[in-house]
Structures are given as structure tokens and as C-alpha cells.
Motif scaffolding. Structure first.
Motif, PDB file in Angstrom:
ATOM      1  N   ASP A 197       1.103  -1.310  -0.136  1.00  0.00           N
ATOM      2  CA  ASP A 197       0.117   0.075  -0.173  1.00  0.00           C
ATOM      3  C   ASP A 197       0.886   1.099  -0.240  1.00  0.00           C
ATOM      4  N   HIS A 198       1.001   1.757  -1.166  1.00  0.00           N
ATOM      5  CA  HIS A 198       1.531   2.933  -1.689  1.00  0.00           C
ATOM      6  C   HIS A 198       1.945   3.904   0.108  1.00  0.00           C
ATOM      7  N   ALA A 199       0.409   4.310  -0.434  1.00  0.00           N
ATOM      8  CA  ALA A 199       0.034   5.578   0.998  1.00  0.00           C
ATOM      9  C   ALA A 199       0.880   4.919   2.219  1.00  0.00           C
ATOM     10  N   TYR A 200       0.429   4.076   2.379  1.00  0.00           N
ATOM     11  CA  TYR A 200       0.830   3.807   4.245  1.00  0.00           C
ATOM     12  C   TYR A 200       2.325   3.286   3.893  1.00  0.00           C
ATOM     13  N   MET A 201       3.139   3.095   3.167  1.00  0.00           N
ATOM     14  CA  MET A 201       4.650   3.221   3.417  1.00  0.00           C
ATOM     15  C   MET A 201       5.020   4.787   3.500  1.00  0.00           C
ATOM     16  N   ASP A 202       4.276   5.244   2.467  1.00  0.00           N
ATOM     17  CA  ASP A 202       4.815   6.745   2.431  1.00  0.00           C
ATOM     18  C   ASP A 202       4.675   7.467   4.051  1.00  0.00           C
ATOM     19  N   ALA A 203       3.651   7.163   4.926  1.00  0.00           N
ATOM     20  CA  ALA A 203       3.422   7.259   6.109  1.00  0.00           C
ATOM     21  C   ALA A 203       4.060   7.078   6.615  1.00  0.00           C
ATOM     22  N   ILE A 204       4.766   5.397   6.874  1.00  0.00           N
ATOM     23  CA  ILE A 204       5.309   5.256   7.831  1.00  0.00           C
ATOM     24  C   ILE A 204       6.893   4.653   7.617  1.00  0.00           C
ATOM     25  N   LEU A 205       7.190   5.154   6.811  1.00  0.00           N
ATOM     26  CA  LEU A 205       9.128   4.978   6.287  1.00  0.00           C
ATOM     27  C   LEU A 205       9.134   6.978   6.603  1.00  0.00           C
ATOM     28  N   ALA A 206      10.349   7.620   7.327  1.00  0.00           N
ATOM     29  CA  ALA A 206      10.888   8.497   7.680  1.00  0.00           C
ATOM     30  C   ALA A 206      12.036   9.290   6.052  1.00  0.00           C
ATOM     31  N   PRO A 207      11.828  10.078   6.074  1.00  0.00           N
ATOM     32  CA  PRO A 207      12.843  10.566   5.034  1.00  0.00           C
ATOM     33  C   PRO A 207      13.966  10.785   5.247  1.00  0.00           C
ATOM     34  N   GLY A 208      14.692  10.155   4.224  1.00  0.00           N
ATOM     35  CA  GLY A 208      16.258   9.660   4.177  1.00  0.00           C
ATOM     36  C   GLY A 208      16.140   7.959   4.981  1.00  0.00           C
ATOM     37  N   TYR A 209      15.068   7.569   5.071  1.00  0.00           N
ATOM     38  CA  TYR A 209      15.165   5.709   5.144  1.00  0.00           C
ATOM     39  C   TYR A 209      15.814   5.175   4.083  1.00  0.00           C
ATOM     40  N   VAL A 210      16.001   3.966   4.929  1.00  0.00           N
ATOM     41  CA  VAL A 210      17.254   3.104   4.263  1.00  0.00           C
ATOM     42  C   VAL A 210      17.343   1.789   4.953  1.00  0.00           C
ATOM     43  N   GLU A 211      17.611   0.746   3.681  1.00  0.00           N
ATOM     44  CA  GLU A 211      17.602  -0.677   3.829  1.00  0.00           C
ATOM     45  C   GLU A 211      18.372  -1.071   3.336  1.00  0.00           C
ATOM     46  N   ILE A 212      19.238  -1.915   4.031  1.00  0.00           N
ATOM     47  CA  ILE A 212      19.898  -3.071   3.403  1.00  0.00           C
ATOM     48  C   ILE A 212      19.895  -4.319   4.179  1.00  0.00           C
ATOM     49  N   GLY A 213      19.316  -5.268   2.486  1.00  0.00           N
ATOM     50  CA  GLY A 213      18.357  -5.344   2.639  1.00  0.00           C
ATOM     51  C   GLY A 213      19.697  -7.205   2.555  1.00  0.00           C
ATOM     52  N   GLN A 214      18.547  -8.261   2.784  1.00  0.00           N
ATOM     53  CA  GLN A 214      19.250  -9.455   2.772  1.00  0.00           C
ATOM     54  C   GLN A 214      20.396 -10.093   2.019  1.00  0.00           C
ATOM     55  N   SER A 215      19.778  -9.639   1.125  1.00  0.00           N
ATOM     56  CA  SER A 215      21.028  -9.817  -0.245  1.00  0.00           C
ATOM     57  C   SER A 215      22.390  -9.317  -0.115  1.00  0.00           C
ATOM     58  N   GLY A 216      21.905  -8.364   1.309  1.00  0.00           N
ATOM     59  CA  GLY A 216      23.331  -7.059   0.418  1.00  0.00           C
ATOM     60  C   GLY A 216      23.124  -5.951  -0.189  1.00  0.00           C
ATOM     61  N   ARG A 217      22.053  -5.742  -0.893  1.00  0.00           N
ATOM     62  CA  ARG A 217      21.936  -4.770  -1.749  1.00  0.00           C
ATOM     63  C   ARG A 217      20.898  -3.611  -1.164  1.00  0.00           C
ATOM     64  N   VAL A 218      21.171  -2.183  -1.095  1.00  0.00           N
ATOM     65  CA  VAL A 218      20.650  -1.093  -0.801  1.00  0.00           C
ATOM     66  C   VAL A 218      19.701  -0.895  -1.117  1.00  0.00           C
ATOM     67  N   TRP A 219      18.604  -0.298  -0.501  1.00  0.00           N
ATOM     68  CA  TRP A 219      17.221  -0.086  -0.605  1.00  0.00           C
ATOM     69  C   TRP A 219      16.490   1.541  -0.548  1.00  0.00           C
ATOM     70  N   SER A 220      16.350   2.401  -0.836  1.00  0.00           N
ATOM     71  CA  SER A 220      15.960   3.749  -1.089  1.00  0.00           C
ATOM     72  C   SER A 220      14.166   3.755  -0.216  1.00  0.00           C
ATOM     73  N   ARG A 221      13.979   4.715   0.456  1.00  0.00           N
ATOM     74  CA  ARG A 221      12.889   5.272   0.301  1.00  0.00           C
ATOM     75  C   ARG A 221      11.276   5.167  -0.803  1.00  0.00           C
ATOM     76  N   ASP A 222      12.578   5.559  -1.616  1.00  0.00           N
ATOM     77  CA  ASP A 222      11.743   5.832  -3.099  1.00  0.00           C
ATOM     78  C   ASP A 222      11.625   4.313  -3.506  1.00  0.00           C
ATOM     79  N   ASP A 223      12.387   3.634  -3.579  1.00  0.00           N
ATOM     80  CA  ASP A 223      12.792   1.861  -3.974  1.00  0.00           C
ATOM     81  C   ASP A 223      11.333   1.076  -2.852  1.00  0.00           C
TER      82      ASP A 223
END
Length: 120
Positions: A26-52
Motif C-alpha cells: 500500500d503505497h500511501a501506508y508505506m509513505d506514512a510509515i517510512l521516515a524521510p531518508g529511510y535506508v534498508e540494507i536487505g538480506q541480499s546486501g542490496r541497499v534500498w531507498s525510501r523511494d524504492d
């Protein structure tokens, strides 16, 4: 430092919402829950941005809920560190140790997440 019980329950519900298709995609839900500047380092090692993450298209989610070994601790007032293990139900992806940082402003928002593969 310790979080109160309501904050622990809220953070667990928020983390588990990231593993439920109806909220994760749900794009609106994720937009509300993720802070500006959110970053994830996934299980594969890939770096995900908030926009991703906000723009993520639906895929199958294979994880056991409730989350295994969930714990939350307060790092500073309004800052929480959450830890748990994601375990696949069908074994398609392998388990991972998970760590998230949440910040409370007007509500809890996720600022960082990291997954590290593990053998259970």
C-alpha cells in the motif's frame, strides 16, 4: 532504557505490517510509515531507498508471523531499536536476523532496517 509495553506492542505491529501484503504494498501506508531518508540494507546486501520501498510492486511474502524473537529497546527518548528473526514458512528464502531503528515524532516512523542471513 526500557520502552513501555504499549510502545513495544505498537512497534511489533508496525514491523509485522511490513510483512503483510495489504500494508507492505500500500503505497500511501508505506509513505506514512517510512521516515524521510529511510535506508534498508536487505538480506541480499542490496541497499534500498525510501523511494524504492514506497514504490515496491507486490511479490509473495514468505515469513512466519508473529515474528520470532521480537524485542525492542529504547536507545534514547523517542528512538527505539527493534530486533527479530525472519523465518520463512516455506523455506524459499532462508532466515535473517533483522534490526530496525524507529523514531517517534508525531508517530513512530522507520528510519533504518538491516537484514543479515542466518542459519537457524
Amino acid at each position: 532504557m526500557a520502552l513501555d509495553h504499549l510502545d513495544e506492542l505498537t512497534l511489533q505491529a508496525l514491523e509485522e505490517s511490513m510483512w503483510r501484503p495489504e500494508t507492505r504494498f500500500d503505497h500511501a501506508y508505506m509513505d506514512a510509515i517510512l521516515a524521510p531518508g529511510y535506508v534498508e540494507i536487505g538480506q541480499s546486501g542490496r541497499v534500498w531507498s525510501r523511494d524504492d520501498e514506497v514504490g515496491l510492486e507486490p511479490v509473495e511474502i514468505d515469513v512466519r508471523l508473529p515474528l520470532t524473537g521480537f524485542s525492542a529497546s529504547e536507545l534514547a527518548p523517542g528512538v527505539a531499536h527493534v530486533r527479530y528473526t525472519s523465518e520463512p514458512v516455506h523455506g524459499s528464502r532462508g532466515a535473517a536476523l533483522r534490526s530496525s531503528i524507529w523514531v517517534r515524532t508525531d508517530r513512530w516512523r522507520l528510519v533504518f532496517h538491516q537484514a543479515t542471513p542466518t542459519a537457524i
